[in-house]
Design a protein around this motif. Sequence first.
Motif, PDB file in Angstrom:
ATOM      1  N   ASN A 379       0.826  -1.216   0.000  1.00  0.00           N
ATOM      2  CA  ASN A 379       0.000   0.000   0.000  1.00  0.00           C
ATOM      3  C   ASN A 379       0.852   1.253   0.000  1.00  0.00           C
ATOM      4  OD1 ASN A 379       0.968   0.137   2.622  1.00  0.00           O
ATOM      5  ND2 ASN A 379      -0.962  -0.539   3.558  1.00  0.00           N
ATOM      6  N   ARG A 380       2.186   1.066  -0.186  1.00  0.00           N
ATOM      7  CA  ARG A 380       3.108   2.191  -0.244  1.00  0.00           C
ATOM      8  C   ARG A 380       4.308   1.781  -1.080  1.00  0.00           C
ATOM      9  NH1 ARG A 380       6.071   4.090   5.254  1.00  0.00           N
ATOM     10  NH2 ARG A 380       6.806   1.934   5.096  1.00  0.00           N
ATOM     11  N   VAL A 381       4.846   2.740  -1.846  1.00  0.00           N
ATOM     12  CA  VAL A 381       6.054   2.483  -2.627  1.00  0.00           C
ATOM     13  C   VAL A 381       6.916   3.738  -2.606  1.00  0.00           C
ATOM     14  CG1 VAL A 381       4.943   3.182  -4.803  1.00  0.00           C
ATOM     15  CG2 VAL A 381       6.962   1.708  -4.861  1.00  0.00           C
ATOM     16  N   PHE A 382       8.218   3.550  -2.501  1.00  0.00           N
ATOM     17  CA  PHE A 382       9.184   4.651  -2.555  1.00  0.00           C
ATOM     18  C   PHE A 382       9.757   4.706  -3.972  1.00  0.00           C
ATOM     19  CE2 PHE A 382       8.929   3.244   1.774  1.00  0.00           C
ATOM     20  CZ  PHE A 382       8.921   4.422   2.517  1.00  0.00           C
ATOM     21  N   ILE A 383       9.611   5.839  -4.638  1.00  0.00           N
ATOM     22  CA  ILE A 383      10.088   5.985  -6.014  1.00  0.00           C
ATOM     23  C   ILE A 383      11.150   7.077  -6.053  1.00  0.00           C
ATOM     24  CG2 ILE A 383       9.463   6.540  -8.381  1.00  0.00           C
ATOM     25  CD1 ILE A 383       6.762   5.336  -7.937  1.00  0.00           C
ATOM     26  N   LEU A 384      12.332   6.727  -6.572  1.00  0.00           N
ATOM     27  CA  LEU A 384      13.434   7.674  -6.701  1.00  0.00           C
ATOM     28  C   LEU A 384      13.317   8.380  -8.043  1.00  0.00           C
ATOM     29  CD1 LEU A 384      16.384   5.502  -5.292  1.00  0.00           C
ATOM     30  CD2 LEU A 384      14.548   6.707  -4.068  1.00  0.00           C
ATOM     31  N   THR A 385      13.365   9.706  -8.030  1.00  0.00           N
ATOM     32  CA  THR A 385      13.077  10.487  -9.229  1.00  0.00           C
ATOM     33  C   THR A 385      14.068  11.615  -9.440  1.00  0.00           C
ATOM     34  OG1 THR A 385      11.606  11.998  -8.021  1.00  0.00           O
ATOM     35  CG2 THR A 385      10.602  10.026  -9.002  1.00  0.00           C
ATOM     36  N   THR A 386      14.200  12.023 -10.701  1.00  0.00           N
ATOM     37  CA  THR A 386      14.912  13.236 -11.113  1.00  0.00           C
ATOM     38  C   THR A 386      14.139  13.842 -12.268  1.00  0.00           C
ATOM     39  OG1 THR A 386      16.290  12.168 -12.804  1.00  0.00           O
ATOM     40  CG2 THR A 386      17.154  12.168 -10.537  1.00  0.00           C
ATOM     41  N   GLY A 387      14.696  14.877 -12.870  1.00  0.00           N
ATOM     42  CA  GLY A 387      14.098  15.439 -14.073  1.00  0.00           C
ATOM     43  C   GLY A 387      14.107  14.471 -15.238  1.00  0.00           C
ATOM     44  N   GLY A 388      14.890  13.380 -15.124  1.00  0.00           N
ATOM     45  CA  GLY A 388      14.921  12.355 -16.161  1.00  0.00           C
ATOM     46  C   GLY A 388      13.851  11.300 -15.989  1.00  0.00           C
ATOM     47  N   THR A 389      13.043  11.404 -14.924  1.00  0.00           N
ATOM     48  CA  THR A 389      11.935  10.480 -14.701  1.00  0.00           C
ATOM     49  C   THR A 389      10.739  11.003 -15.468  1.00  0.00           C
ATOM     50  OG1 THR A 389      12.781  10.050 -12.471  1.00  0.00           O
ATOM     51  CG2 THR A 389      10.531   9.354 -12.944  1.00  0.00           C
ATOM     52  N   CYS A 390      10.333  10.287 -16.498  1.00  0.00           N
ATOM     53  CA  CYS A 390       9.394  10.897 -17.423  1.00  0.00           C
ATOM     54  C   CYS A 390       8.406   9.883 -17.974  1.00  0.00           C
ATOM     55  CB  CYS A 390      10.200  11.510 -18.571  1.00  0.00           C
ATOM     56  SG  CYS A 390       9.434  12.947 -19.316  1.00  0.00           S
ATOM     57  N   SER A 391       7.290  10.395 -18.504  1.00  0.00           N
ATOM     58  CA  SER A 391       6.445   9.645 -19.392  1.00  0.00           C
ATOM     59  C   SER A 391       5.811   8.435 -18.729  1.00  0.00           C
ATOM     60  CB  SER A 391       7.312   9.242 -20.588  1.00  0.00           C
ATOM     61  OG  SER A 391       6.547   8.881 -21.669  1.00  0.00           O
ATOM     62  N   ALA A 392       6.157   7.225 -19.180  1.00  0.00           N
ATOM     63  CA  ALA A 392       5.586   6.014 -18.582  1.00  0.00           C
ATOM     64  C   ALA A 392       5.959   5.899 -17.114  1.00  0.00           C
ATOM     65  CB  ALA A 392       6.055   4.778 -19.350  1.00  0.00           C
ATOM     66  N   SER A 393       7.122   6.423 -16.729  1.00  0.00           N
ATOM     67  CA  SER A 393       7.505   6.416 -15.316  1.00  0.00           C
ATOM     68  C   SER A 393       6.570   7.296 -14.502  1.00  0.00           C
ATOM     69  CB  SER A 393       8.950   6.886 -15.152  1.00  0.00           C
ATOM     70  OG  SER A 393       9.851   5.954 -15.712  1.00  0.00           O
ATOM     71  N   GLU A 394       6.215   8.446 -15.044  1.00  0.00           N
ATOM     72  CA  GLU A 394       5.254   9.318 -14.368  1.00  0.00           C
ATOM     73  C   GLU A 394       3.865   8.686 -14.358  1.00  0.00           C
ATOM     74  OE1 GLU A 394       6.469  13.862 -14.941  1.00  0.00           O
ATOM     75  OE2 GLU A 394       6.382  12.779 -16.846  1.00  0.00           O
ATOM     76  N   ALA A 395       3.553   7.888 -15.382  1.00  0.00           N
ATOM     77  CA  ALA A 395       2.260   7.194 -15.411  1.00  0.00           C
ATOM     78  C   ALA A 395       2.155   6.205 -14.246  1.00  0.00           C
ATOM     79  CB  ALA A 395       2.071   6.485 -16.742  1.00  0.00           C
ATOM     80  N   ILE A 396       3.273   5.592 -13.848  1.00  0.00           N
ATOM     81  CA  ILE A 396       3.266   4.710 -12.668  1.00  0.00           C
ATOM     82  C   ILE A 396       2.867   5.510 -11.432  1.00  0.00           C
ATOM     83  CG2 ILE A 396       4.719   3.352 -11.115  1.00  0.00           C
ATOM     84  CD1 ILE A 396       6.333   2.472 -13.547  1.00  0.00           C
ATOM     85  N   ILE A 397       3.493   6.667 -11.249  1.00  0.00           N
ATOM     86  CA  ILE A 397       3.176   7.517 -10.103  1.00  0.00           C
ATOM     87  C   ILE A 397       1.699   7.893 -10.123  1.00  0.00           C
ATOM     88  CG2 ILE A 397       3.641   9.747  -8.999  1.00  0.00           C
ATOM     89  CD1 ILE A 397       6.497   9.560 -10.213  1.00  0.00           C
ATOM     90  N   ASN A 398       1.235   8.355 -11.275  1.00  0.00           N
ATOM     91  CA  ASN A 398      -0.149   8.811 -11.384  1.00  0.00           C
ATOM     92  C   ASN A 398      -1.141   7.660 -11.246  1.00  0.00           C
ATOM     93  OD1 ASN A 398      -1.806  11.187 -11.786  1.00  0.00           O
ATOM     94  ND2 ASN A 398      -2.421  10.259 -13.733  1.00  0.00           N
TER      95      ASN A 398
END
Length: 550
Positions: A379-398
């Motif tokens: 029910n929780r996940v830690f995601i490491l991000t930078t300005g290079g985290t984009c597109s399908a990676s952002e779709a995971i977050i959303n």
Amino acid sequence: MSSYRFRKSLVIAFLTSFALVGCGGSGSDSGSDAPPSSGGGATGPSYTPGVFDDPDNFVARCENPRTFNDINGNPYNDQAGSILYENHFLRSWSNDTYLWYNELPDLDPGDYNDPLEYFELLRTDATTPSGNPKDRFHFTYETSEYEQLTQAGISVSYGIEWALVKSTPPRELYIRYIEPGSPADASVVSLTRGVKVLAIDGVDVENGNDVDTLNAGLFPSSIGESHTFTIQDLGSAETRDVTLEAVEVEADPVPIVDVFNTASGNVGYVFFNDHNFVSEDKLVDAMTSLSNNNVTDLVLDLRYNGGGLLYIASQLSYMIAGPTATNGRIFDELRFNDKYPSTNPITGETLSPTPFYSTTSQYSDKYGGGVQLPVLNLNRVFILTTGGTCSASEAIINGLRGIDVEVVLVGSTTCGKPYGFYPTDNCGTTYFTIQFDGANDKGQGEYSDGFTPMNEPIAPGILQNGCYVEDDLSSALGDVNDPMIAAALNYRIDSSCPVLTAVSKGREPAVRAFKVNSSGFQPFDNGGFGSKQNMIRLMTNYTDPFKQGQ
């Protein structure tokens, strides 16, 4: 159905992948030689403000028709035309499919002698809440080059991902990632993450004006091409020269999988670098291993993952959240402009959302299609991000926040691309214009300023729980002492964040507007340098094997 809508068989969207996609120039030529209703004849079509003819009246009517075949050996449908026809196509096509078509200026196509110049103006001037341009992803590509780069699957490199910390003189350039088994990983060159590049083929990186040489060295175009780099190793004041030879690199999209044994339970770690076809089996293996090790938390490292296949993002999100949280829920739903509330204007298909996929796809080499995916039920996940985290990676977050899985971001603001497009060829140029956005199960999208960890000093994006932590290039990826990983593990215990410090040399630059010039490189400000391959990588591919044949 308009013929131009079938000129691309695969959808590419959301900013980042080297996925193999169809980009053929063939297709029906129905209607392409019909005279426009607003005029025509020997002088070509005429312009009436506010009146937009069907794009098929102008498609493939070229100033210089192609007489050669596309990459698949099929002839193009080009016919004799003019720049005026090409501009009229861009005007009508944009008005038909552009997500914000009602924000476009209505410019007379006859006033412009260059379709590329005209197309550049066919975008909204609106800004995001932070003041950035709303449309930062409006660009073109020479079709023959685009076909080679995507459909032929050509990825020629040394196996290095670069960190351009400062793009204008005085520039700073570092190695941020080295692909295992690549030329850059060879012991003879002894390169590491965090190495600083001082010169390329004798041209000074910091202040050099010969950007063409810098580009050529950073982004080789052919196998066997070699360039010499003057570098400074981490912790050293000395410099040395290394020569690298480009090869066709087969990247590992999931190179690091680990389990951190802590006093409060096992924590899984996955470094995930590319949503491509190969990654499906790799992710299934990774999640199976973590499940077998009874992990109670997951650190998902997407700091350099620019995107790719959306169905991979859906599968991974399902494996994180499990069947109870995802049952009957939407992972991502495409939304086109208000002319097309229920129909895809490009394919003509009825719009249907992407669910959380619970099985392997037909592209799984190891498992085959239809095999139940492993799950962590978190029910929780830690995601490491930078300005290079984009597109399908952002779709995971959303997608995960849409089903109330807590997403804790550790790092910095993501790139901000909830939009997508169908690459469309006309007369030798492939045009990319934003045609849709994506929303989660709650209807949430519109993250054009990205997702931002809660305590980032300048917080332009949608705030998420978590910590602002700079990407320290002196730390090894996957090491518990890496500041981003360490912060995630500490936050897991007491929800606290590290004390903020001054910006380090390793911080990722902000994502800039994308515009590929004639040489194929992305210019940064005044004479900076960037990669046309990174442009393609920063896209999400909406190829969906689960929907094929439906």
